[in-house]
Write a protein that holds these residues in place. Sequence first.
Motif, short mmCIF file in Angstrom:
data_model
loop_
_atom_site.label_atom_id
_atom_site.label_comp_id
_atom_site.label_asym_id
_atom_site.label_seq_id
_atom_site.Cartn_x
_atom_site.Cartn_y
_atom_site.Cartn_z
N THR A 204 2.93 -1.58 5.15
CA THR A 204 2.97 -3.05 5.29
C THR A 204 1.57 -3.63 5.46
OG1 THR A 204 3.28 -2.76 7.67
CG2 THR A 204 5.27 -3.08 6.34
N GLY A 205 0.56 -2.79 5.53
CA GLY A 205 -0.81 -3.29 5.70
C GLY A 205 -1.19 -3.53 7.16
N ALA A 206 -0.30 -3.18 8.09
CA ALA A 206 -0.60 -3.43 9.51
C ALA A 206 -1.60 -2.43 10.07
CB ALA A 206 0.69 -3.38 10.32
N ALA A 207 -1.72 -1.26 9.43
CA ALA A 207 -2.69 -0.25 9.88
C ALA A 207 -3.24 0.45 8.65
CB ALA A 207 -2.01 0.76 10.80
N ARG A 208 -4.49 0.91 8.76
CA ARG A 208 -5.08 1.65 7.62
C ARG A 208 -5.05 3.16 7.85
NH1 ARG A 208 -6.83 -0.77 3.51
NH2 ARG A 208 -7.92 1.07 2.72
N THR B 199 -3.32 4.71 -4.66
CA THR B 199 -2.76 5.68 -5.60
C THR B 199 -1.26 5.84 -5.36
OG1 THR B 199 -4.84 6.85 -5.43
CG2 THR B 199 -3.01 8.04 -6.49
N PRO B 200 -0.44 5.63 -6.39
CA PRO B 200 1.02 5.79 -6.20
C PRO B 200 1.34 7.20 -5.67
CG PRO B 200 0.56 4.73 -8.30
CD PRO B 200 -0.77 5.18 -7.75
N HIS C 273 4.20 5.46 8.27
CA HIS C 273 4.44 4.93 6.91
C HIS C 273 4.74 3.43 6.98
CE1 HIS C 273 6.01 4.47 2.90
NE2 HIS C 273 7.24 4.30 3.33
N GLN C 274 5.54 3.02 7.97
CA GLN C 274 5.87 1.59 8.07
C GLN C 274 4.60 0.76 8.32
OE1 GLN C 274 9.01 1.04 7.25
NE2 GLN C 274 9.14 3.27 7.32
N MET D 20 0.84 -1.19 0.00
CA MET D 20 0.00 0.00 0.00
C MET D 20 0.88 1.26 0.00
SD MET D 20 -3.02 -1.26 0.05
CE MET D 20 -4.03 0.20 0.21
N TYR D 21 0.32 2.31 -0.56
CA TYR D 21 0.96 3.63 -0.44
C TYR D 21 0.41 4.31 0.81
CZ TYR D 21 2.37 2.68 -5.18
OH TYR D 21 2.91 2.10 -6.28
N SER D 22 1.21 5.20 1.41
CA SER D 22 0.76 5.88 2.63
C SER D 22 0.58 7.35 2.32
CB SER D 22 1.76 5.67 3.76
OG SER D 22 3.07 5.93 3.32
#
Length: 333
Positions: free
Chosen positions: A127-131, A170-171, A122-123, A1-3
């Motif tokens: 990594t998908g650990a948080a939205r 979105t990139p 961002h980490q 995912m992008y942050s």
Amino acid sequence: MYSAITGWGMAVPENILTNADLERLVDTSDDWIVSRTGIRERHVTTPDETSSTLAIRASQQALARAHLAPTDLDMIILGTVTGDYSFPATACLVQDGLGASCAAFDIQAACTGWIYGMVMAHQFVSTGAARNVLVIGVEVLSKITDMRDRGTCVLFGDGAGATVVSASDTPGGVLGWTLGADGARPEQLYRKAGGAKHPITRENIDSHDPYISMMGSEVFKFATRTMGTAMEEALVKANLTAHDIDLFIPHQANLRIIEAASRRLELPPEKVFVNIERYGNTSAAAVPIAMCEAIDQGRIMPGSRVGCVAFGAGLTWGAIALQWTAPVGDVGA
Ligand code: ACO
């Protein structure tokens, strides 16, 4: 995912302390302060305003702009050296004040606190650990500033900035970052008493130890060395160069430090955001407050490439390079 940064907010106390006010407190002058720092006034808290009250106000704006409810948050990360208490974390007070129910913790990287928090968010998000992670930089340095010390009392102001970092397809978002620390000389910028090493006693109150102590010219040299190189490191990791930046948002500690970093990056003044004249150095809040004002002024748009860099006590430093992806229209926050 992008942050992506999807929400942003700021809060400062109403009460303003001008250079003329300071001329009545210590042996200084408006001329000296403006020419050496660029600061004309700063906002300072009243006794009933604290880091948590400012942080909650800024966070409510940020959540409204992100179209999120407090219960949508997975994590709150708050950077400060002037939390309401030594413990518990001010992030926990903010969690309760917002009505959120997620993990909440403080980080202490002084003026670099918001950048450290953004990299952590961002980490978790990438990594998908948080939205959705709320990242706050807040400081009420006026409460630990010695108003008899002209070397520090002219510099600092109080405030809070908050950003929501959300998972996005979105990139863009955070593209590159760097963090650093050099703990060899804590006494260059510290609050000597009040921690476990020097608990507050009547004696150290008399020697002003519970206040900020700073070797100004040492910190100045460190900052001019570090700001430009940290920004360059983050840009390299993002596969960008300084020429690709649409807006540079440096820590607002001293106009001369900002100018030195901008020169090193060969950035023209119109690409550098400066609001130090109205807020002074609000430490961890300075960059997110500047980001909010830059958006309000139309200087950040979807697609804009933004470079943020800060340095502070520790000594710490950090930078992020990001590409803005969220809509910036006012949604009535
Ligand atoms: N008004 C008038 N004179 C002053 C003042 C003042 N407010 N403050 C200091 N002076 C005097 C000094 O006493 C000194 O006088 P002297 O030559 O007779 O001894 C003279 O001005 C020059 O002092 P310097 O410290 O060399 O001045 P400098 O140009 O370095 O500016 C300053 C001082 C503004 C503090 C600068 O060093 C600076 O900005 N340093 C970085 C501070 C900073 O960014 N800190 C980050 C904190 S962030 C955080 O993590 C909390």
